[in-house]
Design an enzyme around this catalytic site. Structure first.
Site, PDB file in Angstrom:
ATOM      1  N   GLY A 189     -36.165 -29.623 -22.328  1.00 50.43           N
ATOM      2  CA  GLY A 189     -37.130 -29.086 -23.283  1.00 50.43           C
ATOM      3  C   GLY A 189     -38.412 -28.600 -22.630  1.00 50.43           C
ATOM      4  N   SER A 190     -38.760 -27.330 -22.787  1.00 44.65           N
ATOM      5  CA  SER A 190     -39.892 -26.793 -22.049  1.00 44.65           C
ATOM      6  C   SER A 190     -40.216 -25.365 -22.500  1.00 44.65           C
ATOM      7  CB  SER A 190     -39.586 -26.820 -20.551  1.00 44.65           C
ATOM      8  OG  SER A 190     -38.258 -26.384 -20.321  1.00 44.65           O
TER       9      SER A 190
END
Length: 232
Positions: A189-190
């Site tokens: 997640g980013s």
């Protein structure tokens, strides 16, 4: 043989950075299954998800130095004029920033948006707030690359997210890089920010799904204005 080729072409390879995680999930599944059999199948679901997360598909990248290609799979979360991070040393004037948010189901291999030469790489520690928030560009752990292109220097920033805890970067200063070339990965997640100099026009809209190495997110040297999209 035809069936074999179909299966082979359908299965996406797992990036080598994911091997330890997939193996760890699988071993944990075996241990949990030994304790309580239904937990094995739950663990296998997470093992398959982990393999899916670290997938590394081939991409077909347009070879045109006027095009800016998405560096990440995900959703276009911001298109705006902002001052680039100070560590990029791109000046204090606002630049076009296009952000692509990656959730835990997107492919997280990052690719160079344009052909050029790596000028600098700057890592900054920070917090881990939701990468969708605008303040994540300043507050979160991040790794910024400056690439010299035929249209000037551009910035590419890897930003850790709420559950991301490791930013990987495989290139070094003074190395050449091609558009669509793999340069890094962020675990779990980013977000990727691309900072573009004057002359770049967006070719995507907010909320649009982008594909790393394939989707054109901006264009230089074009008389056309920003793209207009319609949600259907």
């Amino acid at each position: 043989m035809s069936l074999f080729n179909t299966v082979r072409n359908t299965i996406v390879p797992v990036h080598k950075e994911g091997y330890p995680f997939v193996a760890a999930f699988f071993v944990a599944s075996l241990i949990l299954g030994w304790i309580f059999k239904p937990l094995f199948w739950i663990g296998m679901i997470f093992t398959l998800w982990c393999a899916y997360f670290f997938r590394d598909p081939e991409r077909v990248t347009p070879q045109d130095d006027d095009l800016v290609i998405s560096p990440a799979d995900g959703r276009v979360s911001a298109i705006q004029m902002v001052t680039p991070p100070a560590e990029l040393d791109l000046g204090s004037e606002p630049m076009l920033r296009i952000s692509v948010f990656m959730n835990v189901f997107n492919c997280h291999v990052n690719r160079a948006p344009m052909r050029g030469r790596i000028v600098s790489i700057n890592y900054r520690s920070g917090s881990f707030v939701n990468a969708e928030l605008d303040k994540a560009s300043e507050d979160n752990e991040r790794n910024g690359l400056v690439i010299e292109t035929r249209h000037g220097q551009i910035g590419v920033v890897q930003i850790a997210g709420l559950v991301a805890r490791r930013i990987l970067c495989w290139v070094n200063p003074n190395e050449p890089v091609d558009a669509g070339e793999r340069f890094g990965l962020i675990r779990f997640g980013s977000r990727l920010d691309v900072f573009l100099p004057a002359g770049a026009a967006p070719r995507v809209s907010l909320g649009q799904t982008a594909i790393a190495g394939e989707t054109v997110i901006a264009e230089f040297a074009s008389a056309k204005g920003p793209v207009i999209s319609r949600r259907t």
